[in-house]
Scaffold this motif. Sequence first.
Motif, PDB file in Angstrom:
ATOM      1  N   ARG A 435       0.831  -1.212   0.000  1.00  0.00           N
ATOM      2  CA  ARG A 435       0.000   0.000   0.000  1.00  0.00           C
ATOM      3  C   ARG A 435       0.859   1.253   0.000  1.00  0.00           C
ATOM      4  NH1 ARG A 435      -1.667   2.034   4.935  1.00  0.00           N
ATOM      5  NH2 ARG A 435      -3.127   3.803   4.866  1.00  0.00           N
ATOM      6  N   ALA A 439       1.318   3.941  -3.212  1.00  0.00           N
ATOM      7  CA  ALA A 439       0.859   5.325  -3.025  1.00  0.00           C
ATOM      8  C   ALA A 439       1.808   6.342  -3.630  1.00  0.00           C
ATOM      9  CB  ALA A 439       0.668   5.613  -1.537  1.00  0.00           C
ATOM     10  N   THR A 463      -2.275  13.537  -3.424  1.00  0.00           N
ATOM     11  CA  THR A 463      -2.583  12.255  -4.055  1.00  0.00           C
ATOM     12  C   THR A 463      -2.082  11.104  -3.200  1.00  0.00           C
ATOM     13  OG1 THR A 463      -2.459  13.259  -6.252  1.00  0.00           O
ATOM     14  CG2 THR A 463      -2.276  10.858  -6.125  1.00  0.00           C
ATOM     15  N   GLU A 466      -4.434  10.648  -0.335  1.00  0.00           N
ATOM     16  CA  GLU A 466      -5.687  10.042  -0.766  1.00  0.00           C
ATOM     17  C   GLU A 466      -5.516   8.551  -1.016  1.00  0.00           C
ATOM     18  OE1 GLU A 466      -9.625   9.605  -1.652  1.00  0.00           O
ATOM     19  OE2 GLU A 466      -8.590  11.305  -0.720  1.00  0.00           O
ATOM     20  N   LYS A 467      -4.416   8.168  -1.655  1.00  0.00           N
ATOM     21  CA  LYS A 467      -4.180   6.757  -1.941  1.00  0.00           C
ATOM     22  C   LYS A 467      -3.976   5.956  -0.660  1.00  0.00           C
ATOM     23  CE  LYS A 467      -2.620   6.816  -6.708  1.00  0.00           C
ATOM     24  NZ  LYS A 467      -3.703   5.871  -7.112  1.00  0.00           N
ATOM     25  N   LYS A 469      -5.407   6.499   2.020  1.00  0.00           N
ATOM     26  CA  LYS A 469      -6.736   6.333   2.608  1.00  0.00           C
ATOM     27  C   LYS A 469      -7.562   5.281   1.878  1.00  0.00           C
ATOM     28  CE  LYS A 469      -7.292  11.064   4.381  1.00  0.00           C
ATOM     29  NZ  LYS A 469      -8.081  12.321   4.248  1.00  0.00           N
ATOM     30  N   THR A 470      -7.372   5.205   0.563  1.00  0.00           N
ATOM     31  CA  THR A 470      -8.269   4.380  -0.242  1.00  0.00           C
ATOM     32  C   THR A 470      -7.707   3.019  -0.627  1.00  0.00           C
ATOM     33  OG1 THR A 470      -7.457   5.480  -2.249  1.00  0.00           O
ATOM     34  CG2 THR A 470      -9.415   6.412  -1.186  1.00  0.00           C
ATOM     35  N   LEU A 471      -6.400   2.888  -0.715  1.00  0.00           N
ATOM     36  CA  LEU A 471      -5.819   1.592  -1.062  1.00  0.00           C
ATOM     37  C   LEU A 471      -6.111   0.582   0.046  1.00  0.00           C
ATOM     38  CD1 LEU A 471      -2.360   2.694  -2.520  1.00  0.00           C
ATOM     39  CD2 LEU A 471      -4.203   1.555  -3.779  1.00  0.00           C
ATOM     40  N   PRO A 472      -6.316  -0.680  -0.292  1.00  0.00           N
ATOM     41  CA  PRO A 472      -6.659  -1.683   0.732  1.00  0.00           C
ATOM     42  C   PRO A 472      -5.560  -1.844   1.772  1.00  0.00           C
ATOM     43  CG  PRO A 472      -6.144  -2.723  -1.380  1.00  0.00           C
ATOM     44  CD  PRO A 472      -6.259  -1.254  -1.640  1.00  0.00           C
ATOM     45  N   LYS A 473      -5.965  -1.915   3.020  1.00  0.00           N
ATOM     46  CA  LYS A 473      -5.023  -2.074   4.123  1.00  0.00           C
ATOM     47  C   LYS A 473      -4.733  -3.554   4.357  1.00  0.00           C
ATOM     48  CE  LYS A 473      -6.249   2.155   6.618  1.00  0.00           C
ATOM     49  NZ  LYS A 473      -6.671   2.728   7.924  1.00  0.00           N
TER      50      LYS A 473
END
Length: 651
Positions: A435, A439, A463, A466-467, A469-473
């Motif tokens: 992740r 990013a 960016t 944001e990534k 926050k949104t990319l799978p953990k």
Amino acid sequence: MKYKIALVTLFIITVFNCKTQETVTLKTDFNFDWNFKLEDSVSGITDTEWQKIRLPHDWSIASKLDSIKGEGATGYLLGGIGYYKKDFTTNLHKNQVAYILFDGVYNNATISLNNNELGFHPYGYSPFYYDVTSTLNENGNKNTLNVKVDRTRYADSRWYTGSGIYRNVKFITKNKLHIPIWGSFITTPTVTNKLATISIQTTIDNKYNSSKTAILSTTIYNTNNEVVNTNTKNITVAKNTSLKDLTTIKVTNPKLWDIDSPTLYTAITTITLDNKVVDTQKTKFGIRSIRFDANTGFYLNGKNRKIKGVCLHHDAGLVGAAVPKGVWKRRLQTLKDIGCNAIRISHNPASNEFLDLCDEMGFLVQDEFFDEWDNPKDKRKNMNERSVDYITRGYAEHFQEWAEIDLKNTVLSHRNHPSIFQWSIGNEIEWTYPRNANATGFFNNIDWSGNYFWSLPPNNISTIKEKLKTLPKAKYDIGETAKKLAKWTKELDTTRYVIANCILPSSSYESGYADALDVIGFSYRRVIYDYGHKNYPNLPLMGTENLGQWHEWKAVMERPFISGTFLWTGIDYMGESNKGWPKKGTSSGLLDVAGFKKPSYHMFNALWNNEPNIYITSQSLDKSIYKLDANGNPIEKKKVNGKPLYGNGTM
């Protein structure tokens, strides 16, 4: 009554300024008279008889190179299961306790005494010890110490590790009222040329079944063995408990520990019980101050200094990982001669013997804890693991259970060394958290065509945020782990700076990783020094792994806010020659594996030394940054995306 051990001839008893003595500390060199045999199902070697050896010992370096079954990551040398055995007798006084201290065993070691298992220790680089008092046989009867070392995972690292008890072992006896192993911590909270304050934190263990009142005395000696100052007080320790005492001693006109004059003082702490000295603790230390400033760099004893450092692995070529002290002294002196003033121990804690040399010779040291955290690295490719393979199972297998123990053991064992100025919690960890890598925009980004080592991050800060926050953990979070490691470090020592070697700092600034650090280290990211300082101005930064090239040092010299760098590497090392047979090592050093000087050594002699020097060498045309035109004149080679074709690579 004094303590005696058969078969061991070298021992040191330390007694200072006492009226009478009873059972003082005895530290016995336990490196002699061991037996060893090897069981290696991979190579087919199985020893049927024990062979006599002396520690430190690395059995892999004596093995045959195997280009088929071996792995270039660890130098094509195999592992196996090694068995160590030592017989000894004792004459333990009823008021004594005994410990066995290992400075390092590689790795997955099971320790037993008289058929009683003392414990299992997986990490190959952290020191550990056991209280063996109750496990010893009656006085005069034979004791047998066994150590089983499981290196069947012989490609468990990205470099040559060695196999076996490759660092020193000591047998330590003390009175039941004593300062435990690593129980003394000396700091210098205030330092000037006229006056220094010495803070001495001492732990006292009382293993008696009754409360004890004793005299605790600490005396400071200078390099001429002259008394500088002393402090004496009464202490009372309840039965079967520990007491922590804090003593402050002033030193007038101190001689400071510095790169150019590494002056060491000695603190002798004694415990006197019923008018008898029952324990002594001898601790060498240096008086010095360190400070990092986000705008102006690093200060040692108030003087702004550039860190002229190199990274070093722990092997020394043909002697493997069990390196004689004299070999390291010669190598370090050769580096010192060109102005090198700092060593990054990559990527693991150093031996105490190595740190002693750095104390004595005047090297700053970055002591690094781990190369793997929650997730494993690919031992052959450096980044996130790409296949599951038994032989490559490394420290990530044990991290969740053992990280705190190994980190704290290292800090406790090493924190009196004045050479250490940084604790590094990790090396290029970001690769193992996809992740964070994704990013940045450097990877899996069809819209970007730059060169990672020469280009700014393709994703801007918003960016990247944001990534993240949104990319799978994943199961583990890099920021949370970093904060945990920094917390454990500062529970034991707040006098050094916590740092990490960050290969993807643009994401580390935003992932919580950088929030855990006092200084952020950039790995091969010279090109974003200005980016880091501009966007995150409050966090000091420096190069912690950089190529041994002129433009790397030029970038440091042009920026006051960059404290310095650690070049990869000071000396060539075994391993990390993936699929490169017959090449068995990595040739990135200023010195080769035998310690001989290479052209890059002479270049940094010119860059780091003030003394005039000259050295003439040549470069093959294919490796040069220049080519010949039709008329035979040198011209610069073609660039890619406006950047030169050189300067790539990571370790």
